[in-house]
Write an enzyme that holds these catalytic residues in place. Sequence first.
Site, short mmCIF file in Angstrom:
data_model
loop_
_atom_site.label_atom_id
_atom_site.label_comp_id
_atom_site.label_asym_id
_atom_site.label_seq_id
_atom_site.Cartn_x
_atom_site.Cartn_y
_atom_site.Cartn_z
N HIS A 1 -2.46 1.04 7.15
CA HIS A 1 -2.84 1.01 5.71
C HIS A 1 -2.99 2.38 5.33
O HIS A 1 -3.37 3.17 6.02
CB HIS A 1 -4.08 0.13 5.40
N HIS B 1 -5.81 1.88 -3.64
CA HIS B 1 -4.99 1.43 -2.55
C HIS B 1 -4.70 0.23 -2.95
O HIS B 1 -5.46 -0.38 -3.80
CB HIS B 1 -5.53 1.57 -1.30
N CYS C 1 0.90 -1.20 0.09
CA CYS C 1 0.06 -0.01 -0.01
C CYS C 1 0.72 1.29 0.03
O CYS C 1 0.51 2.30 -0.70
CB CYS C 1 -1.04 -0.16 1.20
#
Length: 123
Positions: A82, A94, A30
């Site tokens: 994240h 993402h 990510c």
Amino acid sequence: MYNPMLYKTAIEWLKTRYQYGGKNSNGIDCSDFCAVLYDKAYGIKISGSSADLCAKTVHVKKEDLKEGDLVFFKIQKNRVSHVGVYLTNNKFAHATTQAGVIVSDLNESYYRKYYYTAGRVLK
């Protein structure tokens, strides 16, 4: 502020598989996906984990999100784990462990549950 290169790059990476520490089209994580988007769309180099990126940004309220802002989530053990890049209309791009690079909606219950903050990278 519409940046066509942001969307073009995100589309090119769609469905690229997730790989922790990955940095290319064979697999990407990510934070490195966000780094690719920033480099291609804005010519800005960013690096580090999602927590590192969170610490390097100027935080903005969810209702003040603008295209290109980073959105952060606390999914693992109440720490930032994240990150994605905000597009428009609550959508963000993402790299996920399950589906690879995708576009999701901040209003999805999963992302509402784990949303932490947003940050703006100063140019």
